[in-house]
Design an enzyme around this catalytic site. Sequence first.
Site, PDB file in Angstrom:
ATOM      1  CG  ASN A 159      -0.281  -0.244   2.129  1.00 10.45           C
ATOM      2  OD1 ASN A 159       0.725  -0.615   2.653  1.00 10.45           O
ATOM      3  ND2 ASN A 159      -0.839   0.710   2.924  1.00 10.45           N
ATOM      4  N   GLY A 235       2.468  -5.642   7.338  1.00  6.30           N
ATOM      5  CA  GLY A 235       1.864  -6.216   6.471  1.00  6.30           C
ATOM      6  C   GLY A 235      -0.151  -7.001   7.265  1.00  6.30           C
ATOM      7  CB  SER A 236      -2.855  -9.199   6.405  1.00  9.10           C
ATOM      8  OG  SER A 236      -1.982 -10.537   6.449  1.00  9.10           O
ATOM      9  CB  THR A 237      -4.402  -9.540  11.386  1.00  6.89           C
ATOM     10  OG1 THR A 237      -4.274  -8.582  11.216  1.00  6.89           O
ATOM     11  CG2 THR A 237      -3.917 -10.287  12.614  1.00  6.89           C
ATOM     12  CB  ALA A 238      -4.114 -13.821   8.223  1.00  2.00           C
ATOM     13  CD  GLU A 257       4.184  -1.814  13.603  1.00  2.00           C
ATOM     14  OE1 GLU A 257       2.929  -1.139  13.948  1.00  2.00           O
ATOM     15  OE2 GLU A 257       4.795  -1.278  14.620  1.00  2.00           O
ATOM     16  CB  CYS A 294      -2.468   0.103   8.510  1.00  2.00           C
ATOM     17  SG  CYS A 294      -1.060   0.866   8.571  1.00  2.00           S
ATOM     18  CD  GLU A 476       8.166  -0.427  11.688  1.00  2.00           C
ATOM     19  OE1 GLU A 476       6.873   0.595  11.265  1.00  2.00           O
ATOM     20  OE2 GLU A 476       8.742  -1.142  11.636  1.00  2.00           O
TER      21      GLU A 476
END
Length: 495
Positions: A159, A235-238, A257, A294, A476
């Site tokens: 993104n 990136g994604s939670t998964a 993150e 995000c 971060e």
Amino acid sequence: MESLSNFIGGQSVPPRTGAYLDNIEPATGRTSSRVPDSGPDDINNAVAAARAAFASWAGTAAAERARIMHRLADLIERDLDRLARAESIDTGKPIALARSVDIPRCATNFRFFAAACTQSASEFHDAEGWGGVGGGAGGVFSYTLRRPRGVAGLISPWNLPLYLLTWKIAPAIASGNTCVCKPSEVTPMTAYLLGDLLNEAGVPAGVVNIVHGSGPGAGASLVMHDDMPAISFTGSTAVGKWIAEHAGPKFKRLSLELGGKNPFIIFDDAELNGEQGAIATAARAAFTNQGQICLCGSRLLVQRGVFERVLTGLIERAKSLKIGDPLDEATQFGALTSAPHLDKVASYIDKARTMRGTIHCGGERVDPAALPERCRGGLFHQPTVISGLDPACPVEQEEIFGPVVTLQPFDTDEQAIALANSTPYGLAASIWTRDASRLHRTAAAVNAGVVWANCWMVRDLRTPFGGMKQSGVGREGGQEAMRFFTEPKAITIRI
Ligand code: NAD
């Protein structure tokens, strides 16, 4: 068609696998380049190059590391137009956004951490006498050394491609680590262009290595590599969960993150009007970068007294966004980044329909006839405003990460806080009120790592950045990042 290469040990090298993935331009749906689909051998080579460069880079004076990083920032600023255009083509984001936000921030990331590394000091503890085991008279002092960890693995999403990758590279190399980067395979171009700039800036070979490829391929090989003590992932939670499960048993340091489902809370005493008011800011929070940030405010919680005004104002703003070719300077709203992602966004709107939510505007792909000729095969979706859903339904609970915002009314402060905290995420929140006491109460009660009041996405790079709950582990930004990339060692000396 251009075939991109990996950047290993300061050299452009093709993938050992010989395999490539198509890189699709979202605004047209056409393949714009081919990206290496690297495998374990490429990762091994990159880690070997990073290990070989480590001792020398870790031993380089901070002032010299900083000088090289400032030079890199100068080059990014020199190439602003070229990089912004590449980022716009790869992601579908408006070029004006890439030029004003994404690429300038990359230069700022390097300058910020260049300054940080020249100003960091060790902690020192002085004590008169001491007790306990080994105790006795006299004094001791202790100091804490912070040493770079070694080779860091840096994995970034699509993104904000170069913005988020440099947000990791900068603190990693400022604190003396070397690194292997795995940019998103969906948006590889600016990371590829960074390779030449690293050489031109004088970053020694092997300090920064860039390996392209898929998540399960190159990404997973990086995570599993035994010579990589720290992984910084956005990136994604998964995928974050997968990384935690697989890297955890190897005792790697992890910074994760992850996703968000951020509440944007408007109380009825908020300043609603004007470009910095709640309605205009809510529209920016919902639709900037086509809602693919995000930190986007994807859940609007609005006190009942101003609900209709906010809803009407938001619909007006959503409808007035200029949708078009991302490379057109006047475009405010571009394409979604990939076809699977567009399908995911559309699937949530279908769910909202099934659950009898009211779709006030948008809800469909953009009619190709309304787009310039070049973009008729592109991945454009209308900005969408929905209300009337159960707060517990998937559309209200799961991250959509697209141009879709939902509204929920509330009556009391307690209800607002309960709604804000009702999802598994805890990344960011925005609170709008003119009542200072209510503002502080709500800010303290909301479960989010980042809280803005009467503003959104104002970033001071010194503040800790990250989320709680399923939005991540660690922080971060500023000293938090310098600490993540260094190993503390406490040394105590008897005088
Ligand atoms: P993603 O998790 O699918 O991919 C992110 C990166 O991880 C990519 O480079 C991908 O190739 C790689 N990857 C995928 N599987 C992997 C594996 N098994 N091992 C190692 N690497 C793997 O995420 P995305 O779709 O690229 O990005 C969107 C997500 O990123 C959203 O959930 C968004 O909220 C999140 N995000 C979070 C922040 C933040 O700061 N919290 C910032 C931006 C985006």
